[in-house]
Design a protein around this motif. Sequence first.
Motif, PDB file in Angstrom:
ATOM      1  N   CYS A  27     -35.881   6.939  19.862  1.00 43.93           N
ATOM      2  CA  CYS A  27     -35.902   7.646  18.609  1.00 43.93           C
ATOM      3  C   CYS A  27     -37.089   6.914  17.841  1.00 43.93           C
ATOM      4  N   HIS A  31     -34.495   2.767  18.700  1.00 43.00           N
ATOM      5  CA  HIS A  31     -33.276   2.767  19.591  1.00 43.00           C
ATOM      6  C   HIS A  31     -33.444   3.600  21.059  1.00 43.00           C
ATOM      7  N   CYS A  40     -30.370  10.583  18.545  1.00 46.76           N
ATOM      8  CA  CYS A  40     -30.118   9.154  18.732  1.00 46.76           C
ATOM      9  C   CYS A  40     -28.536   8.779  18.384  1.00 46.76           C
ATOM     10  N   CYS A  43     -28.357   6.124  15.273  1.00 42.95           N
ATOM     11  CA  CYS A  43     -28.673   6.659  13.877  1.00 42.95           C
ATOM     12  C   CYS A  43     -28.707   7.980  13.639  1.00 42.95           C
TER      13      CYS A  43
HETATM   14 ZN   LIG Z   1     -32.062   5.611  16.363  1.00 43.26          ZN
END
Ligand SMILES: [Zn+2]
Length: 128
Positions: A27, A31, A40, A43
């Motif tokens: 992402c 991540h 993601c 988040c």
């Molecule tokens: Zn993320």
Amino acid sequence: MTDDAGSAGFDDWMDALEAGDPYYIECANGHGSLPPRRICPECGEQSLSEEPLPDTGTVETFSTVHVPTPAFQDDAPYVTAIVDFGPVRVTGRVLDVAPEEVEHSLTVSLTSTKSETTDDRLIAFEPV
Ligand SMILES: [Zn+2]
């Protein structure tokens, strides 16, 4: 950003793996995750890109399966491991090493195998 990143299913990902081109989803905040993803899981970011998976990872945890579910009854005993590839962790089967020789921090590369029971494609690791 690639609009289609993360929309691929598991079979597409296995195709990429078998072609020697495994990837992970990253992402905009860095991540890592594995497909299929639309957002993601860390988040909720929707801007995802496909990044090449590192060539090798290290075994983080593992377990030897002596009494599997019926779906894998012809495969036992076998070792499954969670392997840390840095941005992502991947769960799969460890090949070409005796169960008693698998150890924490063993370095492995990603590959694929087939279930001896169902002929399904499986994520696998082999020592490097
Ligand atoms: Zn993320």
